[in-house]
Write a protein that holds these residues in place. Structure first.
Motif, PDB file in Angstrom:
ATOM      1  N   LYS A  83      36.233  -5.354   1.990  1.00  0.00           N
ATOM      2  CA  LYS A  83      36.121  -5.287   3.263  1.00  0.00           C
ATOM      3  C   LYS A  83      37.298  -5.459   4.238  1.00  0.00           C
ATOM      4  O   LYS A  83      37.444  -4.772   5.426  1.00  0.00           O
TER       5      LYS A  83
ATOM      6  N   LEU B 275      39.098  -2.293   4.392  1.00  0.00           N
ATOM      7  CA  LEU B 275      38.248  -1.306   5.058  1.00  0.00           C
ATOM      8  C   LEU B 275      38.517  -1.694   6.397  1.00  0.00           C
ATOM      9  O   LEU B 275      38.549  -0.562   7.316  1.00  0.00           O
TER      10      LEU B 275
ATOM     11  N   GLN C  38      39.918   1.547   9.122  1.00  0.00           N
ATOM     12  CA  GLN C  38      39.010   1.919   9.957  1.00  0.00           C
ATOM     13  C   GLN C  38      38.928   3.490   9.884  1.00  0.00           C
ATOM     14  O   GLN C  38      39.427   4.190  10.673  1.00  0.00           O
TER      15      GLN C  38
ATOM     16  N   VAL D 251      34.159   9.230   6.056  1.00  0.00           N
ATOM     17  CA  VAL D 251      34.114   8.857   4.583  1.00  0.00           C
ATOM     18  C   VAL D 251      33.394   9.884   4.048  1.00  0.00           C
ATOM     19  O   VAL D 251      32.183  10.216   4.653  1.00  0.00           O
TER      20      VAL D 251
ATOM     21  N   CYS E 289      27.882   1.853   2.543  1.00  0.00           N
ATOM     22  CA  CYS E 289      27.302   1.814   3.852  1.00  0.00           C
ATOM     23  C   CYS E 289      26.829   0.623   4.397  1.00  0.00           C
ATOM     24  O   CYS E 289      26.970   0.407   5.949  1.00  0.00           O
TER      25      CYS E 289
ATOM     26  N   LEU F 222      30.548  -0.187   5.691  1.00  0.00           N
ATOM     27  CA  LEU F 222      31.055   0.407   6.910  1.00  0.00           C
ATOM     28  C   LEU F 222      30.375   0.171   8.122  1.00  0.00           C
ATOM     29  O   LEU F 222      30.836   0.166   9.002  1.00  0.00           O
ATOM     30  N   SER F 223      28.956  -0.289   7.952  1.00  0.00           N
ATOM     31  CA  SER F 223      28.055  -0.764   9.167  1.00  0.00           C
ATOM     32  C   SER F 223      28.830  -2.117   9.523  1.00  0.00           C
ATOM     33  O   SER F 223      28.184  -2.388  10.792  1.00  0.00           O
TER      34      SER F 223
ATOM     35  N   PRO G  91      33.155   1.646  12.913  1.00  0.00           N
ATOM     36  CA  PRO G  91      32.768   2.381  11.623  1.00  0.00           C
ATOM     37  C   PRO G  91      33.054   3.924  11.914  1.00  0.00           C
ATOM     38  O   PRO G  91      33.415   4.358  12.784  1.00  0.00           O
ATOM     39  N   PRO G  92      33.061   4.638  10.655  1.00  0.00           N
ATOM     40  CA  PRO G  92      33.491   6.076  10.727  1.00  0.00           C
ATOM     41  C   PRO G  92      32.653   6.880  11.724  1.00  0.00           C
ATOM     42  O   PRO G  92      31.588   6.695  11.967  1.00  0.00           O
TER      43      PRO G  92
ATOM     44  N   PHE H 261      29.785  10.050   8.143  1.00  0.00           N
ATOM     45  CA  PHE H 261      29.562   9.769   6.829  1.00  0.00           C
ATOM     46  C   PHE H 261      28.831  11.033   6.033  1.00  0.00           C
ATOM     47  O   PHE H 261      27.788  11.269   6.246  1.00  0.00           O
TER      48      PHE H 261
ATOM     49  N   LEU I   4      23.655   2.351   7.519  1.00  0.00           N
ATOM     50  CA  LEU I   4      24.161   3.005   8.874  1.00  0.00           C
ATOM     51  C   LEU I   4      23.367   3.831   9.623  1.00  0.00           C
ATOM     52  O   LEU I   4      23.432   3.642  10.857  1.00  0.00           O
TER      53      LEU I   4
ATOM     54  N   THR J 279      27.141   6.584  13.823  1.00  0.00           N
ATOM     55  CA  THR J 279      27.814   7.336  12.921  1.00  0.00           C
ATOM     56  C   THR J 279      27.034   8.494  12.247  1.00  0.00           C
ATOM     57  O   THR J 279      25.774   8.381  12.188  1.00  0.00           O
TER      58      THR J 279
END
Length: 402
Positions: A115, A118, A122, A126, A158, A161-162, A167-168, A171, A213, A255
């Motif tokens: 993480k 990650l 950023q 993804v 997920c 990422l959340s 976050p992206p 996704f 997400l 996202t």
């Protein structure tokens, strides 16, 4: 017989270079300066491009490898769906100790992901393509691995990422057009209800694994709605000025989630065609079962174009069927591939021995399954397929035509 039948099972529910500037002395200094200035200008143009950081799982796989190459090299000339003003920086999720700054370690089996890396990266996009190969004898343990490799990996990714601060924007997760079942002879699309069967259940749980997400998106939308209500309520201060409630933080954005319900991806490098190419080349190809079952095929280059289209177009959302507009029956596919290779297709594999060799579940969900799936949403979005004719597509692929 078992080895031969296994070869025919190919159902799938499934890389900025700095210019090398020569500083050696030259008799023509002005010429050297011009060359250097031109290279610097090109570097600055690249820096001014719209750069997106793309993180990919399954980057070494059949689709992932081709996608990485396309995004890195931009070698999709002729793709009318692509926007050429974007440059992509590719990062990969790897199940080992990273050996470069472009790798992030993860272990979906243990629900682990780095993480910290990650958060530092950023990523803007993804793309999740990793999953257990479906080939093999379908023991209960094998079926468990097929399911959990998809649900655990997606959930782990997920959730991570959340939890990061940014976050992206999008996704994109692989999924399968087997969502509609394995006995589909009438046309279905993304608005058709879920079917029945093992793969249908796998796809449902696979897509539900994106829920971390989705729940974050729901929280953001609820917060924005509440802040909108607060902003609509104004008060008057002691000096007579109107005071407005707190504004919504611009950093909080949902996202976009896209589930790629991928069909049978066609290329000699892998997938169904990769498994069938040499048996057919040696004249061992033939119809399987009744031959009436539909194959939801799609060329590899169209599948890659769909992924790029999903990255670049904000209207693409939710499940989309990644299949050709012209699904073919097993009989049609068999005869077409034989004709393209100029080889006979006289063999026929009956259903009964397939059920005995592979088992009832595996045979009916793979080589005997029928999926007449259509890409309705892609067409509604305006996506244009390059490969719609099976004969022309197979001829281009197997005879290496551009």
């Amino acid at each position: 017989m078992k080895r031969f039948a296994a070869v025919l099972i190919g159902v799938s529910i499934t890389g900025l270079a700095i210019p090398n500037i020569n500083f050696n002395n030259s008799s023509d200094n002005n010429n050297n300066k011009n060359k250097i200035n031109n290279k610097i200008s090109k570097m600055n143009q690249n820096q001014n491009q719209n750069v997106k950081k793309v993180l990919i799982s399954g980057a070494s796989g059949f689709i992932g490898n081709a996608l990485t190459k396309t995004l890195t090299e931009g070698n999709d000339e002729g793709n009318v769906n692509s926007k050429n003003d974007t440059r992509y920086e590719i990062y990969k999720l790897v199940r080992k100790t990273p050996t470069s700054m472009y790798e992030i370690e993860w272990n979906p089996d243990k629900q682990f992901i780095d993480k910290e890396s990650l958060e530092s990266l950023q990523p803007d996009v993804v793309i999740h393509l990793a999953g257990e190969n479906i080939l093999g004898i379908w023991t209960e343990e094998k079926k468990r691995k097929i399911l959990e490799s998809r649900t655990k990996g997606t959930t782990t990714l997920c959730e991570a990422l959340s939890s990061i601060s940014n976050p992206p924007k999008v996704f994109i997760s692989a999924s399968g057009c087997t969502y509609y079942g394995s006995n589909v002879y009438e046309p279905v699309d993304e608005y058709t209800p879920k079917g029945s069967g093992f793969f249908s259940d796998v796809v449902e749980k696979w897509e539900q694994s994106c829920d971390p997400l989705r729940k974050r998106n729901e929280r953001i939308l609820n917060q924005q709605q509440q802040e909108s209500v607060n902003n609509s309520t104004s008060t008057t201060s002691s000096n007579g000025e109107v005071e407005i409630g707190p504004s919504s933080p611009s950093a909080l954005k949902p996202t976009r989630i896209v589930n790629l319900r991928i069909g049978l991806v066609m290329d000699k490098a892998g997938g169904l065609l990769g498994s069938m190419y040499y048996p057919f080349l040696f004249g061992l190809g033939g119809v399987i079962g009744s031959g009436k079952q539909y194959l939801p095929w799609v060329s590899l280059r169209d599948a890659i174009s769909v992924i790029k289209f999903a990255i670049e177009n904000d209207q693409v959302n939710g499940p989309i069927n990644v299949v050709s507009i012209n699904p073919a029956t097993n009989y049609e596919f068999t005869k077409t591939l034989g004709n393209v290779l100029n080889r006979p297709t006289i063999f026929w594999i009956p259903e009964t021995p397939l059920r005995y060799i592979l088992g009832k579940d595996m045979s009916e969900e793979t080589v005997l399954s029928s999926q007449r799936v259509l890409p309705r949403k892609l067409l509604d979005y305006g996506f244009r397929f390059q490969d719609t004719n099976l004969t022309a597509t197979l001829d281009r692929i197997v005879n290496e035509k551009k």
